[in-house]
Write a protein that holds these residues in place. Structure first.
Motif, short mmCIF file in Angstrom:
data_model
loop_
_atom_site.label_atom_id
_atom_site.label_comp_id
_atom_site.label_asym_id
_atom_site.label_seq_id
_atom_site.Cartn_x
_atom_site.Cartn_y
_atom_site.Cartn_z
N THR A 24 -1.80 12.02 -6.77
CA THR A 24 -2.80 11.14 -6.16
C THR A 24 -2.36 10.47 -4.86
O THR A 24 -3.22 10.05 -4.09
N TRP A 43 -10.31 8.38 -12.42
CA TRP A 43 -8.90 8.72 -12.61
C TRP A 43 -8.36 8.28 -13.97
O TRP A 43 -7.19 8.53 -14.27
N THR A 47 -9.69 6.04 -1.06
CA THR A 47 -9.07 7.35 -1.05
C THR A 47 -9.93 8.30 -0.22
O THR A 47 -11.05 7.96 0.20
N SER A 48 -9.41 9.51 -0.02
CA SER A 48 -10.18 10.52 0.71
C SER A 48 -11.42 10.93 -0.06
O SER A 48 -12.34 11.53 0.50
N GLN A 49 -11.48 10.60 -1.36
CA GLN A 49 -12.60 11.01 -2.20
C GLN A 49 -13.69 9.96 -2.31
O GLN A 49 -14.79 10.27 -2.78
N ASN A 50 -13.40 8.70 -1.91
CA ASN A 50 -14.40 7.66 -2.18
C ASN A 50 -14.71 6.78 -0.97
O ASN A 50 -15.33 5.73 -1.12
N GLN A 51 -14.33 7.19 0.23
CA GLN A 51 -14.60 6.36 1.40
C GLN A 51 -16.11 6.20 1.59
O GLN A 51 -16.84 7.18 1.70
N LEU A 87 -3.96 11.10 -1.49
CA LEU A 87 -5.38 10.82 -1.36
C LEU A 87 -5.66 9.43 -0.81
O LEU A 87 -6.78 9.17 -0.33
N PHE A 88 -4.70 8.52 -0.90
CA PHE A 88 -4.96 7.15 -0.48
C PHE A 88 -5.17 7.07 1.02
O PHE A 88 -4.51 7.75 1.81
N ARG A 89 -6.10 6.18 1.41
CA ARG A 89 -6.44 6.02 2.83
C ARG A 89 -6.41 4.54 3.23
O ARG A 89 -7.21 4.09 4.05
N SER A 90 -5.48 3.78 2.66
CA SER A 90 -5.37 2.37 3.03
C SER A 90 -4.90 2.23 4.47
O SER A 90 -4.11 3.03 4.97
N ASN A 132 0.84 -1.20 0.00
CA ASN A 132 0.00 0.00 0.00
C ASN A 132 0.87 1.25 0.00
O ASN A 132 2.03 1.20 0.40
#
Length: 342
Positions: free
Chosen positions: A330, A185, A218-222, A333-336, A83
């Motif tokens: 990008t 994306w 990501t912070s945009q799709n949680q 933005l990841f939130r893994s 990740n």
């Protein structure tokens, strides 16, 4: 004379023996001096003693600005968990030309294989029939297949189309299915180069008998797939979740399965290990897999091989080729979440 390269390996939650074959470790040693810290966390004192001379980090250690500023020789960081975690000051690293890399591509093929197996099971009711047989309540022939469907010439959708989507799509070619994908994306032309129709999220959900959820969180799709999205899918459709649980409202997904509206397979969960009394263990229309889709010895061995190959390129002043590179637009933005090995 150029100082020898210094390579710091802190593989947790992986183990050295899982990801590096002896020949691969020998190739790393040929590049310079290795420091391996495997059986205890990397403490601040240890880090301070090693930081100034380290060229390459292999592992998931925290690298905020204060630490990076103490690593003048650093050239690359390899995440061997798979990740891009929010524990690195990516902007500072990239401004200095430090390569931040992930070995996640090694998991695409094994996850794709498992995802196809889950999809076929959901469509044809294989494991359900096994459970009914063992309880003495099985049905035979057509009666056992009243709500089954085939993947041949089916409408199949993808939510996300990164490494996992690109690995699953070729496996569906023999079925002659119509494939659509939603990925904000990616440009339409990229999707079309894989034979995939670019579509809106609404159309992927509305038109697909089977949907693979393969988007990273990501912070945009949680939690962006919730009750309304599941309700928009055809009754009896199948959903296969093999990326990250954070992209769905997990309880809403379970509600859709338990109501009979959807049949769902998931390899990932909001918390892992899953609580023993979690409702998913008792739910109907659910196929559960304990985050095992990508966990194969062969895949883990590929982690070491890719790291070594790219490390050899980097010390020669060449760009890495085998691992995924963090992109400045990008990566933040990841939130893994870090992988749990419990």
């Amino acid at each position: 004379m150029t100082a020898p390269h210094r390579i710091l390996i802190v593989p947790a939650p992986r183990r050295i023996a899982e990801i590096f074959e002896p020949a691969d470790l020998a190739r790393l040693r040929a590049l310079g001096e290795l420091t391996i810290i495997e059986d205890a966390p990397l403490g601040d004192a240890q880090f301070d003693a090693l930081a100034a001379d380290t060229d390459i980090v292999i592992g998931q250690i925290d690298l905020p600005l204060a630490r990076l500023e103490r690593m003048p020789r650093l050239r690359a960081v390899f995440n061997v968990e798979g990740n891009f975690l929010p524990n690195i000051d990516y902007a500072h690293a990239m401004a200095r030309g430090v390569r931040v890399l992930s070995t996640s591509p090694v998991f695409a093929e094994p996850v794709a294989e498992a995802a196809l197996g889950m999809a076929i099971d959901l469509a044809r009711g294989i494991s359900r029939s096994d459970r009914l047989f063992r309880s003495g309540t099985e049905k035979y022939g057509l009666d056992a297949n009243r709500d089954a469907f085939t993947l041949f010439r089916a409408q199949i959708g993808f939510i996300g189309f990164g490494d996992l989507g690109r690995a699953i799509a070729p496996l569906l070619v023999p079925f002659g299915a119509h494939l659509r994908a939603f990925d904000p994306w990616l440009p339409r032309e990229h999707l079309e180069s894989f034979g995939i129709e670019a579509a809106s999220l609404a159309d992927v959900l509305r038109l697909s008998k089977l949907v693979f959820v393969v988007a990273g969180v990501t912070s945009q799709n949680q939690g962006f797939l919730g009750a309304a999205e599941f309700a928009s899918m055809p009754r009896g459709a199948a959903l296969v979740l093999v990326s990250r649980a954070g992209v769905v409202d997990f309880d809403a997904m379970l509600d859709a399965a338990e109501s009979g509206h959807l049949r769902v397979a998931t390899d990932v969960f909001p918390q892992e290990p899953l609580d023993r009394d979690h409702r998913a263990r008792r739910g109907d229309n659910l196929l559960l897999s304990p985050h095992q889709a990508g966990a194969l010895d062969a895949a883990l061995r590929q982690i070491g091989k890719r790291v070594v190959a790219d490390a050899e390129l980097i010390v020669r002043g060449l760009p890495p080729m085998m691992c995924k590179q963090a992109q400045p637009e990008t990566v933040a933005l990841f939130r893994s979440k870090p992988v749990s090995m419990s």
